[in-house]
Write an enzyme that holds these catalytic residues in place. Sequence first.
Site, short mmCIF file in Angstrom:
data_model
loop_
_atom_site.label_atom_id
_atom_site.label_comp_id
_atom_site.label_asym_id
_atom_site.label_seq_id
_atom_site.Cartn_x
_atom_site.Cartn_y
_atom_site.Cartn_z
CB CYS A 137 -0.93 -0.01 1.21
SG CYS A 137 -1.99 1.45 1.25
CB CYS A 140 -0.82 2.70 3.95
SG CYS A 140 -2.20 1.94 3.11
CG ASP A 141 3.07 1.34 4.30
OD1 ASP A 141 2.48 1.77 5.30
OD2 ASP A 141 3.00 0.15 3.92
#
Length: 315
Positions: A137, A140-141
Amino acid sequence: MENVIIVGSGPAGHTAAIYTARANLKPLMFEGMMAGGIAPGGQLTTTTEIENFPGFPEGVSGPVLMERMREQSVKHGARIETETVVRVDLSRRPFRVMTDSGREVEAGALIIASGATARRMNIPGEEKFWQRGISACAVCDGALPLFRNKVLVVVGGGDSAIEEACHLSKYASKVILMHRRDVLRASKAMQDRVTANPVIAVMWHTVPVEAYGDKFLGGLRVKDVVTGALTELPCGGLFYAIGHAPNTGFLDGQLDLDEAGYIRTVPGTTHTSAAGVFACGDVQDTKYRQAVLAAGSGCMAALDAERYLNDHQHV
Ligand code: FAD
Ligand code: NDP
């Protein structure tokens, strides 16, 4: 004894919740607790801007859209529990639903809206460097210091891969979009974003076969799938964007599934192989997998469940 239990909390689950709540069925939703590795709210919580959900000409952030859907479900009377359904018993009526907290609930109808989860390649080194340079992701990261000004690799050739590559291009020194074929699967509009972005380069007919490094990912051994040649590619990040697997394990073979594990529904309806069990959203959609369609099929599941409960005098 519940009228209807909804399993899952993406656009499909919440639309089903809004409709069944407005039909006075007092739905109970199990929204999941990182079920399939995804937060309550589903896949859209892992993305930034949604530009193609009707009603938002200026775009809307994925997490915000899902929070608004949740509010709307609750406003109309849906009850939501942050628990994951681990087992169901479809062999008897009412159905039985078991969750990870040990709770057991009976219901006259079930709506399965458990969506899908990002796939991984399970190459050697992947476990060691998972969350130490390897992720599924980018949204997200990607902003983590670990990935700043590094060469980052995104594997895949679909819309997600391009979205992830574009997102990472804000932080990386270079993004390599690594695809196993020489034609992208992504839509033309998304492909244009790659062409227009000078930070992204495409590496054709190539796959990663091993991850190496010390404490953190240091590089990949990659294979040219045409020639079979192996080379080393130093990089600081590997992001999988190779599609999703349906979250149907908890059904334990009690519904008719296709070869890939997606729930089979009667075309044009949300009816599954078990009367009284309805499926909507990505868990039964192998073709389109879009939020607006997930929401649309959530509406269908709610109407199908309402009709079923009325016909069987469960309400
Ligand atoms: P999901 O969104 O997959 O949600 C299912 C939920 O159910 C999850 O929260 C999961 O944890 C939960 N769950 C699973 N199993 C259980 C269980 N056993 N018990 C309880 N809960 C459970 N579509 C668009 O239209 N526009 C876009 O711009 C767009 N961007 C995207 C970007 C990314 C990065 C991704 C991955 C997808 C994108 N999509 C987009 C596709 C869209 O997100 C999906 O089509 C949509 O979210 C599917 O909704 P759903 O309700 O079927 O399930
Ligand atoms: P897709 O299934 O569309 O694409 C997966 C990609 O990964 C394909 O290019 C596939 O290659 C590749 N792949 C699969 N397995 C492997 C493997 N083992 N090794 C190497 N490569 C592999 O998934 P997406 O997640 O990209 O998209 C899912 C849905 O979500 C789609 O319907 C998409 O339109 C939608 N979406 C929409 C967005 C938007 O509208 N803005 C943004 C993101 C997603 P191959 O092509 O060879 O099969």
